[in-house]
Write a protein that holds these residues in place. Structure first.
Motif, short mmCIF file in Angstrom:
data_model
loop_
_atom_site.label_atom_id
_atom_site.label_comp_id
_atom_site.label_asym_id
_atom_site.label_seq_id
_atom_site.Cartn_x
_atom_site.Cartn_y
_atom_site.Cartn_z
N UNK A 152 1.08 -1.24 0.20
CA UNK A 152 0.02 -0.04 -0.04
C UNK A 152 0.88 1.27 -0.10
N UNK A 153 2.01 1.21 0.72
CA UNK A 153 2.98 2.39 0.75
C UNK A 153 3.51 2.64 -0.63
N UNK A 154 3.94 1.65 -1.25
CA UNK A 154 4.49 1.79 -2.67
C UNK A 154 3.29 2.12 -3.40
N UNK A 182 1.53 6.24 -7.28
CA UNK A 182 0.37 6.83 -7.56
C UNK A 182 0.41 8.51 -7.75
N UNK A 183 0.78 9.09 -6.50
CA UNK A 183 1.11 10.45 -6.40
C UNK A 183 2.11 10.93 -7.10
N UNK A 184 3.40 10.38 -7.28
CA UNK A 184 4.16 10.83 -8.45
C UNK A 184 3.60 10.92 -9.69
N UNK A 201 -6.38 3.67 -3.42
CA UNK A 201 -5.87 4.96 -3.72
C UNK A 201 -5.99 5.98 -2.79
N UNK A 202 -4.60 6.75 -2.53
CA UNK A 202 -4.82 7.76 -1.53
C UNK A 202 -5.68 9.18 -2.22
#
Length: 483
Positions: free
Chosen positions: A293-295, A300-302, A398-399
Protein backbone atom coordinates in the motif's frame (compact mmCIF):
# COMPACT_ATOMS: atom_id res chain seq x y z
CA UNK A 1 2.23 3.34 -53.62
CA UNK A 2 3.41 3.25 -49.99
CA UNK A 3 2.55 0.07 -48.09
CA UNK A 4 1.61 1.74 -44.82
CA UNK A 5 0.66 -1.55 -43.15
CA UNK A 6 3.86 -3.58 -43.54
CA UNK A 7 7.28 -2.47 -42.34
CA UNK A 8 10.37 -2.44 -44.56
CA UNK A 9 13.11 -4.26 -42.65
CA UNK A 10 15.59 -4.19 -45.53
CA UNK A 11 16.59 -0.66 -44.54
CA UNK A 12 18.99 0.37 -41.79
CA UNK A 13 16.08 2.18 -40.12
CA UNK A 14 12.94 0.00 -40.48
CA UNK A 15 9.92 2.13 -41.33
CA UNK A 16 6.57 2.39 -43.04
CA UNK A 17 6.90 6.07 -43.98
CA UNK A 18 8.86 5.57 -47.22
CA UNK A 19 11.99 6.99 -45.66
CA UNK A 20 14.16 6.20 -48.70
CA UNK A 21 12.19 8.83 -50.66
CA UNK A 22 12.97 11.51 -48.08
CA UNK A 23 16.74 11.79 -48.33
CA UNK A 24 17.06 14.83 -46.03
CA UNK A 25 15.31 13.12 -43.12
CA UNK A 26 16.97 9.77 -43.81
CA UNK A 27 20.40 11.37 -43.70
CA UNK A 28 19.57 13.19 -40.45
CA UNK A 29 18.29 10.02 -38.79
CA UNK A 30 21.29 8.02 -39.98
CA UNK A 31 23.44 10.69 -38.35
CA UNK A 32 21.46 10.36 -35.10
CA UNK A 33 21.56 6.54 -35.12
CA UNK A 34 25.15 6.02 -33.80
CA UNK A 35 24.47 8.36 -30.87
CA UNK A 36 21.34 6.37 -30.07
CA UNK A 37 23.27 3.07 -30.09
CA UNK A 38 25.92 4.61 -27.83
CA UNK A 39 23.18 5.74 -25.47
CA UNK A 40 21.64 2.23 -25.50
CA UNK A 41 24.99 0.58 -24.70
CA UNK A 42 25.67 3.12 -21.91
CA UNK A 43 22.17 3.35 -20.41
CA UNK A 44 20.25 0.28 -21.60
CA UNK A 45 19.92 -2.94 -19.54
CA UNK A 46 23.18 -3.36 -17.65
CA UNK A 47 24.93 -6.69 -18.14
CA UNK A 48 22.60 -8.24 -20.72
CA UNK A 49 23.61 -6.70 -24.03
CA UNK A 50 24.89 -10.06 -25.31
CA UNK A 51 22.00 -12.18 -24.02
CA UNK A 52 19.48 -13.62 -26.44
CA UNK A 53 16.01 -12.40 -25.46
CA UNK A 54 12.67 -13.72 -26.74
CA UNK A 55 11.27 -10.40 -27.96
CA UNK A 56 8.43 -9.30 -30.15
CA UNK A 57 9.24 -7.02 -33.06
CA UNK A 58 6.60 -5.03 -34.92
CA UNK A 59 6.36 -6.21 -38.53
CA UNK A 60 3.11 -4.44 -39.36
CA UNK A 61 0.73 -1.84 -37.96
CA UNK A 62 -2.24 -4.08 -38.67
CA UNK A 63 -3.76 -4.75 -35.21
CA UNK A 64 -4.60 -8.34 -36.22
CA UNK A 65 -1.01 -9.47 -36.76
CA UNK A 66 1.48 -6.76 -36.04
CA UNK A 67 4.31 -8.56 -34.24
CA UNK A 68 6.55 -11.60 -34.48
CA UNK A 69 8.50 -13.25 -31.65
CA UNK A 70 12.08 -14.48 -31.84
CA UNK A 71 15.38 -14.51 -29.97
CA UNK A 72 17.49 -11.43 -30.52
CA UNK A 73 20.28 -9.52 -28.81
CA UNK A 74 18.88 -6.20 -27.65
CA UNK A 75 21.45 -3.94 -29.41
CA UNK A 76 20.43 -5.68 -32.64
CA UNK A 77 16.72 -4.99 -32.11
CA UNK A 78 15.18 -3.44 -35.22
CA UNK A 79 14.07 -0.09 -33.89
CA UNK A 80 12.09 1.80 -36.48
CA UNK A 81 9.49 4.39 -37.35
CA UNK A 82 5.93 3.14 -37.47
CA UNK A 83 2.80 5.20 -38.01
CA UNK A 84 -0.73 3.86 -37.89
CA UNK A 85 -2.54 3.98 -41.25
CA UNK A 86 -3.96 7.37 -42.19
CA UNK A 87 -7.73 7.77 -41.99
CA UNK A 88 -9.22 9.03 -45.21
CA UNK A 89 -10.91 12.45 -44.93
CA UNK A 90 -10.05 12.74 -41.24
CA UNK A 91 -10.94 16.11 -39.70
CA UNK A 92 -9.80 17.87 -36.54
CA UNK A 93 -12.21 16.67 -33.82
CA UNK A 94 -11.98 19.59 -31.35
CA UNK A 95 -10.96 23.18 -30.69
CA UNK A 96 -11.15 26.30 -32.80
CA UNK A 97 -10.33 24.31 -35.97
CA UNK A 98 -12.94 21.63 -35.37
CA UNK A 99 -14.15 20.00 -38.62
CA UNK A 100 -11.22 21.39 -40.64
CA UNK A 101 -9.07 18.87 -42.51
CA UNK A 102 -6.21 17.57 -40.37
CA UNK A 103 -2.76 19.03 -40.96
CA UNK A 104 -0.05 17.01 -42.67
CA UNK A 105 2.51 19.73 -41.94
CA UNK A 106 3.07 21.84 -38.84
CA UNK A 107 0.90 24.98 -38.79
CA UNK A 108 3.34 27.87 -38.43
CA UNK A 109 1.48 29.61 -35.62
CA UNK A 110 1.54 26.45 -33.47
CA UNK A 111 5.07 25.34 -34.21
CA UNK A 112 6.61 26.06 -30.78
CA UNK A 113 3.66 24.60 -28.87
CA UNK A 114 3.62 21.43 -30.95
CA UNK A 115 7.37 20.96 -30.71
CA UNK A 116 7.18 21.15 -26.91
CA UNK A 117 4.42 18.51 -26.80
CA UNK A 118 6.58 16.17 -28.91
CA UNK A 119 9.72 16.83 -26.87
CA UNK A 120 8.07 16.25 -23.49
CA UNK A 121 6.54 12.98 -24.67
CA UNK A 122 9.81 11.91 -26.30
CA UNK A 123 11.90 12.69 -23.20
CA UNK A 124 9.94 10.23 -21.06
CA UNK A 125 10.80 7.25 -23.28
CA UNK A 126 14.59 6.96 -22.73
CA UNK A 127 14.14 8.12 -19.13
CA UNK A 128 12.32 4.96 -18.08
CA UNK A 129 14.99 2.77 -19.71
CA UNK A 130 17.60 4.61 -17.65
CA UNK A 131 15.56 4.21 -14.47
CA UNK A 132 15.27 0.45 -15.01
CA UNK A 133 18.73 -0.39 -16.34
CA UNK A 134 19.94 -2.35 -13.30
CA UNK A 135 16.79 -4.39 -12.65
CA UNK A 136 17.76 -7.30 -14.91
CA UNK A 137 20.32 -8.34 -12.29
CA UNK A 138 17.62 -8.97 -9.67
CA UNK A 139 14.86 -10.39 -11.89
CA UNK A 140 12.55 -12.82 -10.03
CA UNK A 141 12.34 -15.06 -13.12
CA UNK A 142 13.35 -15.25 -16.77
CA UNK A 143 9.71 -14.50 -17.64
CA UNK A 144 9.88 -11.19 -15.75
CA UNK A 145 13.33 -10.38 -17.07
CA UNK A 146 12.07 -10.82 -20.63
CA UNK A 147 9.09 -8.55 -19.95
CA UNK A 148 11.40 -5.86 -18.60
CA UNK A 149 13.58 -6.03 -21.71
CA UNK A 150 10.53 -5.95 -23.98
CA UNK A 151 9.42 -2.73 -22.31
CA UNK A 152 12.92 -1.30 -22.64
CA UNK A 153 13.29 -1.92 -26.37
CA UNK A 154 9.78 -0.56 -27.02
CA UNK A 155 10.49 2.59 -25.04
CA UNK A 156 13.53 2.91 -27.28
CA UNK A 157 11.30 2.62 -30.33
CA UNK A 158 8.93 5.23 -28.90
CA UNK A 159 11.91 7.56 -28.65
CA UNK A 160 12.59 6.90 -32.35
CA UNK A 161 8.96 7.75 -33.12
CA UNK A 162 9.23 11.20 -31.54
CA UNK A 163 12.71 11.83 -32.96
CA UNK A 164 11.38 11.12 -36.46
CA UNK A 165 8.73 13.81 -36.00
CA UNK A 166 11.36 16.26 -34.76
CA UNK A 167 13.68 15.60 -37.71
CA UNK A 168 10.92 15.52 -40.31
CA UNK A 169 8.91 18.56 -39.28
CA UNK A 170 11.04 20.88 -37.10
CA UNK A 171 14.30 21.41 -38.98
CA UNK A 172 17.41 22.44 -37.06
CA UNK A 173 15.43 23.04 -33.86
CA UNK A 174 14.10 19.49 -34.08
CA UNK A 175 17.57 18.03 -34.64
CA UNK A 176 18.89 19.89 -31.59
CA UNK A 177 16.00 18.63 -29.48
CA UNK A 178 16.63 15.05 -30.65
CA UNK A 179 20.29 15.35 -29.65
CA UNK A 180 19.29 16.70 -26.23
CA UNK A 181 17.18 13.60 -25.59
CA UNK A 182 20.36 11.55 -25.73
CA UNK A 183 22.21 14.05 -23.55
CA UNK A 184 19.79 14.19 -20.62
CA UNK A 185 19.89 11.46 -17.97
CA UNK A 186 17.34 10.33 -15.41
CA UNK A 187 18.28 11.66 -11.98
CA UNK A 188 21.19 13.78 -13.26
CA UNK A 189 21.87 16.98 -11.34
CA UNK A 190 23.26 18.73 -14.41
CA UNK A 191 20.93 17.44 -17.15
CA UNK A 192 17.88 15.74 -15.62
CA UNK A 193 14.87 14.44 -17.51
CA UNK A 194 12.09 17.01 -17.98
CA UNK A 195 9.39 15.49 -15.73
CA UNK A 196 9.88 14.73 -12.03
CA UNK A 197 8.64 11.14 -11.94
CA UNK A 198 11.24 10.24 -14.56
CA UNK A 199 14.10 11.32 -12.31
CA UNK A 200 13.05 9.02 -9.46
CA UNK A 201 14.95 5.81 -8.77
CA UNK A 202 13.40 2.44 -9.62
CA UNK A 203 15.36 0.37 -7.09
CA UNK A 204 13.40 -2.89 -7.05
CA UNK A 205 10.86 -4.96 -8.92
CA UNK A 206 7.85 -3.86 -6.89
CA UNK A 207 8.79 -0.31 -7.89
CA UNK A 208 8.93 -1.44 -11.53
CA UNK A 209 5.47 -3.00 -11.33
CA UNK A 210 4.08 0.14 -9.67
CA UNK A 211 5.80 2.32 -12.29
CA UNK A 212 4.37 0.33 -15.20
CA UNK A 213 0.93 0.25 -13.60
CA UNK A 214 0.73 3.93 -12.64
CA UNK A 215 3.24 5.92 -14.69
CA UNK A 216 2.75 4.00 -17.94
CA UNK A 217 -0.98 4.49 -17.41
CA UNK A 218 -0.33 8.23 -17.36
CA UNK A 219 1.54 7.59 -20.61
CA UNK A 220 -1.55 5.92 -22.01
CA UNK A 221 -3.70 8.93 -21.10
CA UNK A 222 -1.23 11.35 -22.67
CA UNK A 223 -0.87 9.25 -25.83
CA UNK A 224 -4.66 8.93 -26.14
CA UNK A 225 -4.92 12.72 -25.91
CA UNK A 226 -2.19 13.25 -28.50
CA UNK A 227 -3.75 10.58 -30.74
CA UNK A 228 -6.68 13.00 -31.14
CA UNK A 229 -4.33 15.68 -32.52
CA UNK A 230 -5.14 17.69 -35.62
CA UNK A 231 -1.47 17.27 -36.59
CA UNK A 232 -1.99 13.95 -38.33
CA UNK A 233 1.58 12.54 -38.21
CA UNK A 234 1.54 12.93 -34.40
CA UNK A 235 -1.90 11.34 -34.15
CA UNK A 236 -0.86 8.35 -36.25
CA UNK A 237 2.41 7.93 -34.34
CA UNK A 238 0.62 7.87 -30.98
CA UNK A 239 -2.08 5.51 -32.20
CA UNK A 240 0.52 2.87 -32.94
CA UNK A 241 2.47 3.54 -29.73
CA UNK A 242 -0.69 2.74 -27.77
CA UNK A 243 -0.58 -0.78 -29.20
CA UNK A 244 2.76 -1.35 -27.47
CA UNK A 245 1.88 0.62 -24.32
CA UNK A 246 -0.82 -1.94 -23.49
CA UNK A 247 1.85 -4.56 -22.77
CA UNK A 248 3.68 -2.23 -20.40
CA UNK A 249 0.56 -1.76 -18.29
CA UNK A 250 -0.10 -5.51 -18.47
CA UNK A 251 3.33 -6.08 -16.89
CA UNK A 252 2.47 -3.65 -14.11
CA UNK A 253 -1.00 -4.93 -13.35
CA UNK A 254 -0.17 -8.63 -13.50
CA UNK A 255 3.08 -8.00 -11.60
CA UNK A 256 1.36 -6.29 -8.66
CA UNK A 257 -1.40 -8.91 -8.79
CA UNK A 258 1.13 -11.74 -8.60
CA UNK A 259 2.94 -10.11 -5.64
CA UNK A 260 -0.38 -9.64 -3.81
CA UNK A 261 -1.42 -13.21 -4.60
CA UNK A 262 1.84 -14.71 -3.31
CA UNK A 263 1.66 -12.71 -0.08
CA UNK A 264 -1.92 -13.73 0.62
CA UNK A 265 -1.25 -17.38 -0.18
CA UNK A 266 1.78 -17.42 2.15
CA UNK A 267 -0.26 -15.80 4.93
CA UNK A 268 -3.04 -18.37 4.61
CA UNK A 269 -0.59 -21.28 4.53
CA UNK A 270 1.10 -19.97 7.69
CA UNK A 271 -2.21 -19.28 9.46
CA UNK A 272 -1.55 -15.53 9.74
CA UNK A 273 -4.87 -13.69 9.86
CA UNK A 274 -3.65 -10.16 10.64
CA UNK A 275 -2.27 -8.42 7.54
CA UNK A 276 -0.68 -5.82 9.85
CA UNK A 277 1.50 -8.46 11.55
CA UNK A 278 4.28 -7.15 9.34
CA UNK A 279 7.25 -8.93 10.90
CA UNK A 280 5.49 -12.31 10.81
CA UNK A 281 4.51 -11.83 7.16
CA UNK A 282 7.97 -10.67 6.14
CA UNK A 283 9.48 -13.73 7.82
CA UNK A 284 7.71 -15.79 5.15
CA UNK A 285 9.86 -14.19 2.45
CA UNK A 286 7.01 -12.13 0.95
CA UNK A 287 6.11 -8.42 0.88
CA UNK A 288 3.46 -7.48 3.43
CA UNK A 289 0.30 -5.79 2.20
CA UNK A 290 0.77 -2.52 4.18
CA UNK A 291 4.14 -2.03 2.45
CA UNK A 292 2.53 -2.71 -0.93
CA UNK A 293 0.00 0.00 0.00
CA UNK A 294 2.84 2.43 0.79
CA UNK A 295 4.46 1.76 -2.59
CA UNK A 296 1.09 2.29 -4.25
CA UNK A 297 0.72 5.62 -2.41
CA UNK A 298 4.14 6.76 -3.64
CA UNK A 299 3.82 5.84 -7.30
CA UNK A 300 0.23 6.99 -7.69
CA UNK A 301 1.02 10.45 -6.30
CA UNK A 302 4.20 10.82 -8.37
CA UNK A 303 2.11 9.98 -11.42
CA UNK A 304 -0.62 12.48 -10.49
CA UNK A 305 2.01 15.22 -10.62
CA UNK A 306 2.70 14.34 -14.27
CA UNK A 307 -0.65 15.87 -15.21
CA UNK A 308 0.55 19.32 -14.19
CA UNK A 309 -1.55 22.01 -12.54
CA UNK A 310 -5.28 21.41 -12.32
CA UNK A 311 -5.96 24.75 -14.02
CA UNK A 312 -3.70 25.39 -17.00
CA UNK A 313 -3.72 27.93 -19.81
CA UNK A 314 -1.13 25.81 -21.66
CA UNK A 315 -3.56 22.89 -21.79
CA UNK A 316 -6.34 25.24 -22.90
CA UNK A 317 -4.17 26.68 -25.68
CA UNK A 318 -3.15 23.23 -26.95
CA UNK A 319 -6.80 22.14 -27.01
CA UNK A 320 -8.05 25.28 -28.66
CA UNK A 321 -5.31 24.95 -31.29
CA UNK A 322 -6.42 21.39 -32.08
CA UNK A 323 -3.07 19.90 -31.00
CA UNK A 324 -3.97 17.83 -27.91
CA UNK A 325 -7.46 16.60 -27.11
CA UNK A 326 -9.09 14.86 -24.19
CA UNK A 327 -9.07 11.17 -23.37
CA UNK A 328 -11.25 9.51 -26.04
CA UNK A 329 -12.31 12.93 -27.31
CA UNK A 330 -14.62 11.72 -30.06
CA UNK A 331 -16.78 9.69 -27.65
CA UNK A 332 -17.55 12.70 -25.41
CA UNK A 333 -21.02 14.20 -25.86
CA UNK A 334 -20.44 17.97 -26.06
CA UNK A 335 -19.55 20.60 -28.66
CA UNK A 336 -15.77 19.84 -28.48
CA UNK A 337 -15.02 23.56 -28.28
CA UNK A 338 -15.75 24.10 -24.56
CA UNK A 339 -15.97 27.88 -24.83
CA UNK A 340 -18.95 28.10 -22.47
CA UNK A 341 -18.50 24.90 -20.44
CA UNK A 342 -17.35 24.39 -16.85
CA UNK A 343 -15.67 21.51 -15.01
CA UNK A 344 -15.43 20.94 -11.23
CA UNK A 345 -11.88 21.31 -9.87
CA UNK A 346 -10.72 20.37 -6.37
CA UNK A 347 -8.99 23.43 -4.89
CA UNK A 348 -7.56 24.64 -1.60
CA UNK A 349 -9.70 27.65 -0.62
CA UNK A 350 -9.29 29.49 2.72
CA UNK A 351 -7.80 26.43 4.38
CA UNK A 352 -10.46 24.05 3.08
CA UNK A 353 -10.63 21.56 0.21
CA UNK A 354 -13.51 22.52 -2.07
CA UNK A 355 -14.87 21.71 -5.51
CA UNK A 356 -14.90 24.87 -7.63
CA UNK A 357 -16.37 25.19 -11.13
CA UNK A 358 -13.65 26.35 -13.52
CA UNK A 359 -13.86 27.03 -17.28
CA UNK A 360 -13.64 23.61 -18.93
CA UNK A 361 -10.88 24.78 -21.28
CA UNK A 362 -8.48 25.63 -18.46
CA UNK A 363 -9.52 22.55 -16.42
CA UNK A 364 -8.45 20.02 -19.06
CA UNK A 365 -5.59 18.66 -16.94
CA UNK A 366 -8.03 18.07 -14.09
CA UNK A 367 -10.42 16.22 -16.37
CA UNK A 368 -7.64 14.02 -17.77
CA UNK A 369 -6.41 13.31 -14.24
CA UNK A 370 -9.94 12.33 -13.18
CA UNK A 371 -10.12 9.93 -16.13
CA UNK A 372 -6.76 8.53 -15.04
CA UNK A 373 -7.88 8.07 -11.42
CA UNK A 374 -10.98 6.16 -12.52
CA UNK A 375 -8.81 3.89 -14.68
CA UNK A 376 -6.39 3.28 -11.78
CA UNK A 377 -9.24 2.56 -9.36
CA UNK A 378 -10.52 -0.26 -11.59
CA UNK A 379 -7.10 -1.91 -11.47
CA UNK A 380 -6.83 -1.55 -7.68
CA UNK A 381 -10.24 -3.17 -7.35
CA UNK A 382 -8.94 -6.15 -9.31
CA UNK A 383 -6.11 -6.47 -6.76
CA UNK A 384 -8.68 -6.40 -3.98
CA UNK A 385 -10.58 -9.23 -5.63
CA UNK A 386 -7.40 -11.36 -5.43
CA UNK A 387 -7.08 -10.58 -1.71
CA UNK A 388 -10.77 -11.31 -1.15
CA UNK A 389 -10.68 -14.57 -3.11
CA UNK A 390 -7.81 -15.92 -1.00
CA UNK A 391 -9.60 -14.83 2.16
CA UNK A 392 -7.37 -12.14 3.69
CA UNK A 393 -8.95 -9.19 5.51
CA UNK A 394 -7.29 -6.20 3.81
CA UNK A 395 -8.08 -3.68 1.10
CA UNK A 396 -5.75 -1.60 -1.05
CA UNK A 397 -6.91 1.92 -1.90
CA UNK A 398 -5.81 4.95 -3.89
CA UNK A 399 -4.81 7.83 -1.59
CA UNK A 400 -6.66 11.13 -1.72
CA UNK A 401 -5.43 13.57 -4.39
CA UNK A 402 -4.26 16.01 -1.68
CA UNK A 403 -1.74 13.48 -0.37
CA UNK A 404 2.01 13.85 -1.12
CA UNK A 405 1.77 16.34 -3.97
CA UNK A 406 4.56 18.45 -5.46
CA UNK A 407 2.65 20.11 -8.31
CA UNK A 408 -0.70 21.89 -8.46
CA UNK A 409 -3.21 23.05 -5.87
CA UNK A 410 -1.92 20.86 -3.04
CA UNK A 411 1.85 21.14 -3.42
CA UNK A 412 2.20 23.17 -0.19
CA UNK A 413 -0.35 21.12 1.76
CA UNK A 414 0.22 18.17 4.09
CA UNK A 415 -2.59 15.63 4.14
CA UNK A 416 -3.08 12.01 5.14
CA UNK A 417 -3.92 9.35 2.54
CA UNK A 418 -7.59 9.86 3.41
CA UNK A 419 -7.38 13.62 2.74
CA UNK A 420 -7.26 14.90 6.34
CA UNK A 421 -5.14 18.05 6.55
CA UNK A 422 -2.28 17.86 9.08
CA UNK A 423 0.48 20.23 10.17
CA UNK A 424 4.13 19.91 9.23
CA UNK A 425 5.13 18.31 12.54
CA UNK A 426 2.46 15.63 12.26
CA UNK A 427 3.46 14.93 8.66
CA UNK A 428 7.14 14.55 9.58
CA UNK A 429 6.24 12.23 12.46
CA UNK A 430 3.83 9.98 10.55
CA UNK A 431 4.90 10.01 6.89
CA UNK A 432 6.73 6.69 7.25
CA UNK A 433 3.35 5.11 8.00
CA UNK A 434 2.12 6.26 4.58
CA UNK A 435 5.17 6.21 2.30
CA UNK A 436 7.97 3.62 1.99
CA UNK A 437 10.58 4.15 4.71
CA UNK A 438 14.29 3.42 4.44
CA UNK A 439 13.69 0.20 6.40
CA UNK A 440 10.92 -0.83 3.98
CA UNK A 441 13.27 -0.27 1.06
CA UNK A 442 16.01 -2.32 2.73
CA UNK A 443 13.59 -5.19 3.36
CA UNK A 444 12.36 -5.23 -0.24
CA UNK A 445 15.97 -5.05 -1.45
CA UNK A 446 16.80 -8.10 0.68
CA UNK A 447 14.25 -10.12 -1.30
CA UNK A 448 15.62 -9.07 -4.69
CA UNK A 449 17.66 -12.19 -5.37
CA UNK A 450 17.85 -13.20 -9.04
CA UNK A 451 16.16 -16.40 -10.19
CA UNK A 452 17.38 -17.52 -13.60
CA UNK A 453 16.32 -21.17 -13.86
CA UNK A 454 13.56 -21.57 -16.48
CA UNK A 455 10.17 -22.04 -14.84
CA UNK A 456 11.33 -20.97 -11.36
CA UNK A 457 10.17 -17.83 -9.53
CA UNK A 458 11.35 -15.86 -6.48
CA UNK A 459 9.63 -16.51 -3.15
CA UNK A 460 7.79 -13.20 -3.16
CA UNK A 461 5.91 -13.48 -6.48
CA UNK A 462 3.45 -15.98 -7.95
CA UNK A 463 3.96 -17.46 -11.44
CA UNK A 464 1.88 -15.93 -14.27
CA UNK A 465 -1.29 -17.63 -15.41
CA UNK A 466 -0.04 -17.98 -19.00
CA UNK A 467 3.29 -17.52 -20.74
CA UNK A 468 4.21 -14.90 -23.30
CA UNK A 469 3.29 -16.01 -26.83
CA UNK A 470 1.61 -19.05 -25.20
CA UNK A 471 4.97 -20.54 -24.26
CA UNK A 472 5.12 -23.31 -21.61
CA UNK A 473 5.96 -22.54 -17.98
CA UNK A 474 9.59 -23.66 -18.23
CA UNK A 475 10.33 -21.75 -21.45
CA UNK A 476 13.77 -20.10 -21.54
CA UNK A 477 12.74 -16.50 -22.24
CA UNK A 478 16.30 -15.22 -21.91
CA UNK A 479 19.41 -17.17 -22.88
CA UNK A 480 21.86 -15.57 -20.49
CA UNK A 481 24.92 -17.25 -21.94
CA UNK A 482 24.35 -16.39 -25.58
CA UNK A 483 26.58 -18.09 -28.09
Amino acid sequence: MIDIINVDYREKIPNNVNLTEDRRVLKALEGWHPGYLNWWHDMGPDGFQESLVYLRTAVSVDPKGWAKFDYIKMPEYRWGILLAPSEENRTIPFGAHKADAVWQDVPGEYRAMLRRLVVIQGDTEPASVEQQRHLGKTAPSLYDMRNLFQINVEEGRHLWAMVYLLHKYFGRDGRDEADDMLRRRSGSKDAPRMLGAFNEATPDWLSLFMFTFFTDRDGKMQLESLAQSGFDPLSRTCRFMLTEEAHHMFVGETGIGRVVQRTCEAMKAAGIEDANAIDKVRALGVIDLPTIQKKLNLHYTLSLDLFGSEVSTNAANAYNAGLKGRFRETSIDDDHRLENDFYPVLKFVNGEIKLVDEPALTALNMRLRDDYTRDCAKGVERFNKIIERIGVDFRLALPHVTFHRDIGEFKDVHATPTGVLVNTATWAKQKDQWLPSLADGEFIASLMKPVSEPGRFASWIAPPKVGIDNRPGDFEYVKLEAA
